[in-house]
Design a protein around this motif. Structure first.
Motif, PDB file in Angstrom:
ATOM      1  N   ALA A 212       8.684  62.377  23.992  1.00 34.71           N
ATOM      2  CA  ALA A 212       7.598  62.243  23.188  1.00 34.71           C
ATOM      3  C   ALA A 212       7.675  60.807  22.328  1.00 34.71           C
ATOM      4  O   ALA A 212       6.741  59.988  22.246  1.00 34.71           O
ATOM      5  CB  ALA A 212       7.479  63.331  22.008  1.00 34.71           C
ATOM      6  N   THR A 213       8.955  60.547  21.939  1.00 33.41           N
ATOM      7  CA  THR A 213       9.259  59.231  21.369  1.00 33.41           C
ATOM      8  C   THR A 213       9.011  58.068  22.049  1.00 33.41           C
ATOM      9  O   THR A 213       8.133  57.194  21.758  1.00 33.41           O
ATOM     10  CB  THR A 213      10.657  59.136  20.792  1.00 33.41           C
ATOM     11  N   ILE A 214       9.468  58.001  23.558  1.00 28.94           N
ATOM     12  CA  ILE A 214       8.989  57.023  24.362  1.00 28.94           C
ATOM     13  C   ILE A 214       7.503  56.968  24.440  1.00 28.94           C
ATOM     14  O   ILE A 214       6.941  55.944  24.635  1.00 28.94           O
ATOM     15  CB  ILE A 214       9.857  57.037  25.464  1.00 28.94           C
ATOM     16  N   THR A 215       6.894  57.893  24.843  1.00 29.65           N
ATOM     17  CA  THR A 215       5.348  57.903  25.034  1.00 29.65           C
ATOM     18  C   THR A 215       4.741  57.425  23.986  1.00 29.65           C
ATOM     19  O   THR A 215       3.928  56.645  24.066  1.00 29.65           O
ATOM     20  CB  THR A 215       5.025  59.439  25.230  1.00 29.65           C
ATOM     21  N   ALA A 238      11.794  58.889  31.213  1.00 23.29           N
ATOM     22  CA  ALA A 238      10.956  57.543  30.695  1.00 23.29           C
ATOM     23  C   ALA A 238       9.779  57.715  31.854  1.00 23.29           C
ATOM     24  O   ALA A 238       8.759  56.992  31.481  1.00 23.29           O
ATOM     25  CB  ALA A 238      11.945  56.161  30.763  1.00 23.29           C
ATOM     26  N   VAL A 239      10.281  58.071  33.084  1.00 23.06           N
ATOM     27  CA  VAL A 239       9.175  57.898  34.065  1.00 23.06           C
ATOM     28  C   VAL A 239       8.035  58.876  33.778  1.00 23.06           C
ATOM     29  O   VAL A 239       6.744  58.408  33.625  1.00 23.06           O
ATOM     30  CB  VAL A 239       9.766  58.428  35.322  1.00 23.06           C
ATOM     31  N   GLN A 240       8.260  60.061  33.107  1.00 22.35           N
ATOM     32  CA  GLN A 240       7.299  61.096  32.773  1.00 22.35           C
ATOM     33  C   GLN A 240       6.366  60.457  31.589  1.00 22.35           C
ATOM     34  O   GLN A 240       5.416  60.561  31.250  1.00 22.35           O
ATOM     35  CB  GLN A 240       7.930  62.285  32.370  1.00 22.35           C
ATOM     36  N   SER A 241       7.081  59.888  30.646  1.00 23.16           N
ATOM     37  CA  SER A 241       6.718  59.198  29.429  1.00 23.16           C
ATOM     38  C   SER A 241       5.739  57.938  29.915  1.00 23.16           C
ATOM     39  O   SER A 241       4.605  57.850  29.249  1.00 23.16           O
ATOM     40  CB  SER A 241       7.964  58.393  28.645  1.00 23.16           C
ATOM     41  N   ALA A 242       5.995  57.281  30.669  1.00 21.98           N
ATOM     42  CA  ALA A 242       5.020  56.295  31.051  1.00 21.98           C
ATOM     43  C   ALA A 242       3.756  56.852  31.618  1.00 21.98           C
ATOM     44  O   ALA A 242       2.502  56.165  31.371  1.00 21.98           O
ATOM     45  CB  ALA A 242       5.582  55.247  32.172  1.00 21.98           C
ATOM     46  N   GLN A 243       3.953  57.948  32.589  1.00 27.73           N
ATOM     47  CA  GLN A 243       2.754  58.499  32.909  1.00 27.73           C
ATOM     48  C   GLN A 243       1.933  59.308  31.897  1.00 27.73           C
ATOM     49  O   GLN A 243       0.758  59.214  31.959  1.00 27.73           O
ATOM     50  CB  GLN A 243       3.234  59.703  33.967  1.00 27.73           C
ATOM     51  N   ASN A 244       2.581  59.740  30.690  1.00 29.60           N
ATOM     52  CA  ASN A 244       2.035  60.349  29.844  1.00 29.60           C
ATOM     53  C   ASN A 244       1.176  59.287  28.980  1.00 29.60           C
ATOM     54  O   ASN A 244       0.020  59.573  28.516  1.00 29.60           O
ATOM     55  CB  ASN A 244       2.965  60.947  28.895  1.00 29.60           C
ATOM     56  N   ALA A 245       1.643  58.041  28.835  1.00 35.14           N
ATOM     57  CA  ALA A 245       0.975  57.090  28.110  1.00 35.14           C
ATOM     58  C   ALA A 245       0.079  56.305  28.947  1.00 35.14           C
ATOM     59  O   ALA A 245      -0.654  55.325  28.404  1.00 35.14           O
ATOM     60  CB  ALA A 245       2.208  56.130  27.498  1.00 35.14           C
TER      61      ALA A 245
END
Length: 328
Positions: A212-215, A238-245
């Protein structure tokens, strides 16, 4: 940029070694395939305590432990592994090892000031101490006999130069444990050679919070085009965060595991900086056996470097088999 050139400036050398085996007390694991090979020594049985700052669930430490167990099996050592992410508790584990009368102690120094008194007590008790993984700038002054690991600052410098060569405009260096000297050295090294890097502290004990923080940071600052994680599980998050964002930021990381190998092969992660955690665990235990049985000390007063080196699509095949086998 090459890590070899950067490491040469620090006057250090790199060892490489490959072994395989695992058990909680230094014997072969049930159901394991292969093994460390070469049998065991015929020296008297010794007991070594290994105490780390492992956070439960971080696969990096599985590799460290497997290396330590392979050396313990070979060296006729009873290995007592324990861990705690909180430095005062880690120091208490060192004291418990002293009280139990172990023959040697291998310890990480992520927060060296908190460990100093415990290490001094071990020295006073005549128990040799070696350090590995964290504490590059502190081990010698603390009276520790040997150190095994990478220079975090040099590794970070290499990452910064790679970011430059890839044309990054702004990077995010994610520290998952605030106050951890080696993690902070890595990001400091990145910023030394790539000033357009911003540091983001996250709570590595809570992976949903990390995501959540990286997103949120990526959503707040779309100019970030590279994320540098400091551990394989955090890179995958972080891969998931990039996708989320909805971000196109690329991801690089320190350290590997089997899932990260898949991510490099699939293009989700661009590269990893390998410090050979298996080798760190192996050398920490093996060096204590050498000292206890023959008075040997490695490194000649300098740290013994186990890295860094880049792993990317160009050379992933060389380590993929070992990573999937749980030793890289």
């Amino acid at each position: 940029m090459t890590f070899k050139r950067l490491a040469a400036l620090a006057g250090a050398g790199v060892l490489a070694l490959g072994m395989a085996a695992c058990s909680s007390t230094g014997g072969a694991p049930e159901g394991s395939e292969g093994g460390s090979g070469g049998g065991t020594v015929d020296t008297p049985r010794k007991t070594v305590a290994m105490i780390t700052h492992e956070v439960p669930g971080d696969s990096f430490w599985d590799l460290v432990r497997k290396g330590a167990e392979a050396a313990a099996q070979k060296d006729n050592i009873e290995l007592r592994y324990s861990n705690d992410p909180e430095a005062p508790n880690q120091a208490n584990l060192v004291q418990s090892a002293i009280d139990s009368g172990v023959d040697g102690i291998a310890v990480t120094l992520a927060k060296p000031d908190a460990m100093r008194a415990a290490v001094e007590r071990a020295n006073a008790a005549g128990i040799p101490v070696v350090a590995f993984n964290a504490g590059m700038d502190s081990w010698e002054a603390m009276g520790v006999k040997e150190y095994f690991g990478q220079d975090g600052f040099i590794a970070g410098q290499g990452v910064g130069e790679r970011l430059q060569s890839e044309g990054s405009a702004k990077a995010l260096c994610v520290i998952h444990e605030q106050g951890h000297v080696d993690l902070e050295a890595r990001c400091a090294g990145v910023r030394d050679t790539f000033p357009a890097a911003e540091i983001l502290n996250v709570n590595g004990k809570d992976m949903p919070s990390v995501e959540a923080t990286i997103t949120a940071k990526l959503q707040q600052d779309p100019s970030i085009d590279y994320i540098v994680a400091l551990g394989a599980p955090f890179a995958l998050t972080a891969v998931q965060s990039a996708q989320n964002a909805g971000s196109t930021a690329k991801i690089g990381t320190f350290d590997t595991n089997a899932a990260l190998v898949d991510a490099i092969e699939g293009g989700d992660v661009q590269w990893a900086v390998d410090q050979q955690p298996y080798l760190q665990g192996y050398l920490a235990v093996d060096s204590l056996w050498l000292y206890l049985t023959n008075g040997n000390v490695m490194g000649g007063g300098a740290p013994v470097l186990t890295g860094p080196a880049f792993i990317d699509a160009s050379n992933i095949d060389a380590v993929a088999e070992y990573a999937r086998g749980g030793t890289r």
